[in-house]
Design a protein around this motif. Sequence first.
Motif, PDB file in Angstrom:
ATOM      1  N   GLY A 193      41.568 -75.103  33.690  1.00  0.00           N
ATOM      2  CA  GLY A 193      42.532 -75.368  32.621  1.00  0.00           C
ATOM      3  C   GLY A 193      43.483 -76.487  32.991  1.00  0.00           C
ATOM      4  N   GLY A 194      43.941 -76.485  34.239  1.00  0.00           N
ATOM      5  CA  GLY A 194      44.838 -77.547  34.689  1.00  0.00           C
ATOM      6  C   GLY A 194      44.175 -78.907  34.676  1.00  0.00           C
ATOM      7  N   ILE A 195      42.907 -78.958  35.092  1.00  0.00           N
ATOM      8  CA  ILE A 195      42.170 -80.227  35.093  1.00  0.00           C
ATOM      9  C   ILE A 195      41.981 -80.734  33.670  1.00  0.00           C
ATOM     10  N   ARG A 196      41.617 -79.838  32.767  1.00  0.00           N
ATOM     11  CA  ARG A 196      41.412 -80.247  31.375  1.00  0.00           C
ATOM     12  C   ARG A 196      42.714 -80.790  30.776  1.00  0.00           C
ATOM     13  N   LYS A 197      43.828 -80.155  31.113  1.00  0.00           N
ATOM     14  CA  LYS A 197      45.127 -80.632  30.615  1.00  0.00           C
ATOM     15  C   LYS A 197      45.433 -82.015  31.186  1.00  0.00           C
ATOM     16  N   GLU A 198      45.199 -82.204  32.481  1.00  0.00           N
ATOM     17  CA  GLU A 198      45.462 -83.501  33.100  1.00  0.00           C
ATOM     18  C   GLU A 198      44.582 -84.602  32.508  1.00  0.00           C
ATOM     19  N   ARG A 199      43.398 -84.213  32.053  1.00  0.00           N
ATOM     20  CA  ARG A 199      42.475 -85.200  31.477  1.00  0.00           C
ATOM     21  C   ARG A 199      42.715 -85.400  29.983  1.00  0.00           C
ATOM     22  N   GLY A 200      43.776 -84.768  29.457  1.00  0.00           N
ATOM     23  CA  GLY A 200      44.136 -84.954  28.058  1.00  0.00           C
ATOM     24  C   GLY A 200      43.337 -84.112  27.085  1.00  0.00           C
ATOM     25  N   ALA A 210      41.985 -76.931  27.346  1.00  0.00           N
ATOM     26  CA  ALA A 210      42.883 -76.331  28.343  1.00  0.00           C
ATOM     27  C   ALA A 210      43.536 -75.080  27.776  1.00  0.00           C
ATOM     28  N   ILE A 211      43.984 -75.149  26.531  1.00  0.00           N
ATOM     29  CA  ILE A 211      44.612 -73.987  25.886  1.00  0.00           C
ATOM     30  C   ILE A 211      43.643 -72.814  25.838  1.00  0.00           C
ATOM     31  N   ASP A 212      42.380 -73.096  25.556  1.00  0.00           N
ATOM     32  CA  ASP A 212      41.375 -72.028  25.522  1.00  0.00           C
ATOM     33  C   ASP A 212      41.316 -71.291  26.856  1.00  0.00           C
ATOM     34  N   ASP A 213      41.336 -72.068  27.959  1.00  0.00           N
ATOM     35  CA  ASP A 213      41.324 -71.445  29.280  1.00  0.00           C
ATOM     36  C   ASP A 213      42.602 -70.658  29.528  1.00  0.00           C
ATOM     37  N   GLN A 259      44.742 -69.353  27.411  1.00  0.00           N
ATOM     38  CA  GLN A 259      44.894 -68.160  26.572  1.00  0.00           C
ATOM     39  C   GLN A 259      43.991 -67.017  27.037  1.00  0.00           C
ATOM     40  N   LEU A 260      42.844 -67.353  27.614  1.00  0.00           N
ATOM     41  CA  LEU A 260      41.999 -66.310  28.193  1.00  0.00           C
ATOM     42  C   LEU A 260      42.699 -65.658  29.387  1.00  0.00           C
ATOM     43  N   LEU A 261      43.491 -66.447  30.102  1.00  0.00           N
ATOM     44  CA  LEU A 261      44.232 -65.909  31.245  1.00  0.00           C
ATOM     45  C   LEU A 261      45.432 -65.084  30.817  1.00  0.00           C
ATOM     46  N   LEU A 262      45.886 -65.259  29.575  1.00  0.00           N
ATOM     47  CA  LEU A 262      47.101 -64.605  29.093  1.00  0.00           C
ATOM     48  C   LEU A 262      46.826 -63.589  27.991  1.00  0.00           C
ATOM     49  N   GLN A 263      45.597 -63.069  27.951  1.00  0.00           N
ATOM     50  CA  GLN A 263      45.200 -62.218  26.839  1.00  0.00           C
ATOM     51  C   GLN A 263      46.000 -60.930  26.716  1.00  0.00           C
ATOM     52  N   THR A 264      46.336 -60.309  27.836  1.00  0.00           N
ATOM     53  CA  THR A 264      47.037 -59.022  27.811  1.00  0.00           C
ATOM     54  C   THR A 264      48.273 -59.106  28.703  1.00  0.00           C
ATOM     55  N   PRO A 265      49.238 -58.173  28.520  1.00  0.00           N
ATOM     56  CA  PRO A 265      50.414 -58.152  29.411  1.00  0.00           C
ATOM     57  C   PRO A 265      50.017 -58.065  30.884  1.00  0.00           C
ATOM     58  N   GLY A 266      48.968 -57.297  31.168  1.00  0.00           N
ATOM     59  CA  GLY A 266      48.505 -57.190  32.553  1.00  0.00           C
ATOM     60  C   GLY A 266      48.003 -58.506  33.086  1.00  0.00           C
ATOM     61  N   ASP A 267      47.267 -59.247  32.242  1.00  0.00           N
ATOM     62  CA  ASP A 267      46.779 -60.562  32.634  1.00  0.00           C
ATOM     63  C   ASP A 267      47.953 -61.504  32.890  1.00  0.00           C
ATOM     64  N   ARG A 268      48.918 -61.490  31.978  1.00  0.00           N
ATOM     65  CA  ARG A 268      50.067 -62.393  32.100  1.00  0.00           C
ATOM     66  C   ARG A 268      50.856 -62.124  33.375  1.00  0.00           C
ATOM     67  N   ALA A 269      50.913 -60.857  33.771  1.00  0.00           N
ATOM     68  CA  ALA A 269      51.684 -60.506  34.967  1.00  0.00           C
ATOM     69  C   ALA A 269      51.026 -60.981  36.250  1.00  0.00           C
ATOM     70  N   GLU A 304      53.127 -76.615  27.527  1.00  0.00           N
ATOM     71  CA  GLU A 304      53.078 -78.069  27.360  1.00  0.00           C
ATOM     72  C   GLU A 304      51.908 -78.484  26.474  1.00  0.00           C
ATOM     73  N   ALA A 305      50.755 -77.856  26.688  1.00  0.00           N
ATOM     74  CA  ALA A 305      49.575 -78.193  25.886  1.00  0.00           C
ATOM     75  C   ALA A 305      49.772 -77.798  24.425  1.00  0.00           C
ATOM     76  N   LEU A 306      50.373 -76.651  24.206  1.00  0.00           N
ATOM     77  CA  LEU A 306      50.617 -76.208  22.831  1.00  0.00           C
ATOM     78  C   LEU A 306      51.595 -77.125  22.110  1.00  0.00           C
ATOM     79  N   LEU A 307      52.589 -77.628  22.819  1.00  0.00           N
ATOM     80  CA  LEU A 307      53.537 -78.553  22.210  1.00  0.00           C
ATOM     81  C   LEU A 307      52.847 -79.829  21.755  1.00  0.00           C
ATOM     82  N   ARG A 308      51.740 -80.171  22.409  1.00  0.00           N
ATOM     83  CA  ARG A 308      51.017 -81.395  22.050  1.00  0.00           C
ATOM     84  C   ARG A 308      50.050 -81.189  20.892  1.00  0.00           C
ATOM     85  N   VAL A 309      49.273 -80.113  20.942  1.00  0.00           N
ATOM     86  CA  VAL A 309      48.199 -79.978  19.931  1.00  0.00           C
ATOM     87  C   VAL A 309      48.164 -78.611  19.251  1.00  0.00           C
ATOM     88  N   GLY A 310      49.019 -77.689  19.659  1.00  0.00           N
ATOM     89  CA  GLY A 310      48.953 -76.351  19.097  1.00  0.00           C
ATOM     90  C   GLY A 310      49.519 -76.264  17.693  1.00  0.00           C
TER      91      GLY A 310
END
Length: 265
Positions: A187-194, A199-202, A204-214, A226-232
Amino acid sequence: MSQGKPTSRVSNGIPWWLLVPVSVVAVIVVLIAGLSSIPDTPDDLYRQAQEALTTSDKADFTKKLNRLKAFPDYKAKVTFLEGQEAARQSRDPRAAKLFKIAAEDESIRAEVLEQLGKSQMRMGDLTGAIATNEAAISEAVGENIIEARYNLAQLYYSMGTYGLAEKTLDTILEIDAKNQLARTLRGGIRKERGRHREAIDDFQLLLQTPGDRASVNPQVLLDCGEALLRVGSDEELARFVDENIDSVSDLDVKGLSLIHISEPT
């Protein structure tokens, strides 16, 4: 005057009924003493030395290592342990020499190559590190394959060869779709490559549940914001703010996100 029935005694005067528990206790003591006197096997010593190295117990590590040296068949493993100790002490040139010797033992070659690649990378020998990591992948089995591939992806990333890094991470995620390290780096590489949407897809998969986010790296929240501010979309950004904004440490991203969703459409 009546007298009670006399208590049966053995020749030393101890009642017979006391001999049973005393005998049981004696047997237990003998068994415990016998078990404690059984020497550690070389496999035990090798495992214990690895654990002592991990916990930075220098005295115990040295003790186990010296005992392991008594077993000629474990010479390569002793060398591997010495290499790991040198690497932990930031003595990578010495560690690399020891790892190359230890790698001659096929039984530990995959894990030795993995450590050798890390030492070579820290020394700046990127060409050697790539070759070593590729060799480690060919030798590895099971979970070690994923770890070896991830090490190679990190190496490509550090060299700025993002395409090769992402391709290697793709392979990992095909094997293990829930691998957080691989998905975070991709996800970080995709964001750096524009490529913010991918990147958001990656992220959001990491942040699907409260347990994942923690459990994810806090950098994921920042990168996703940052990615969402650009294209979300407004809806996506509002959901991100609602679920994660309290955990975002970067004040610029937090402020811009809050301002964006509060602006009239």
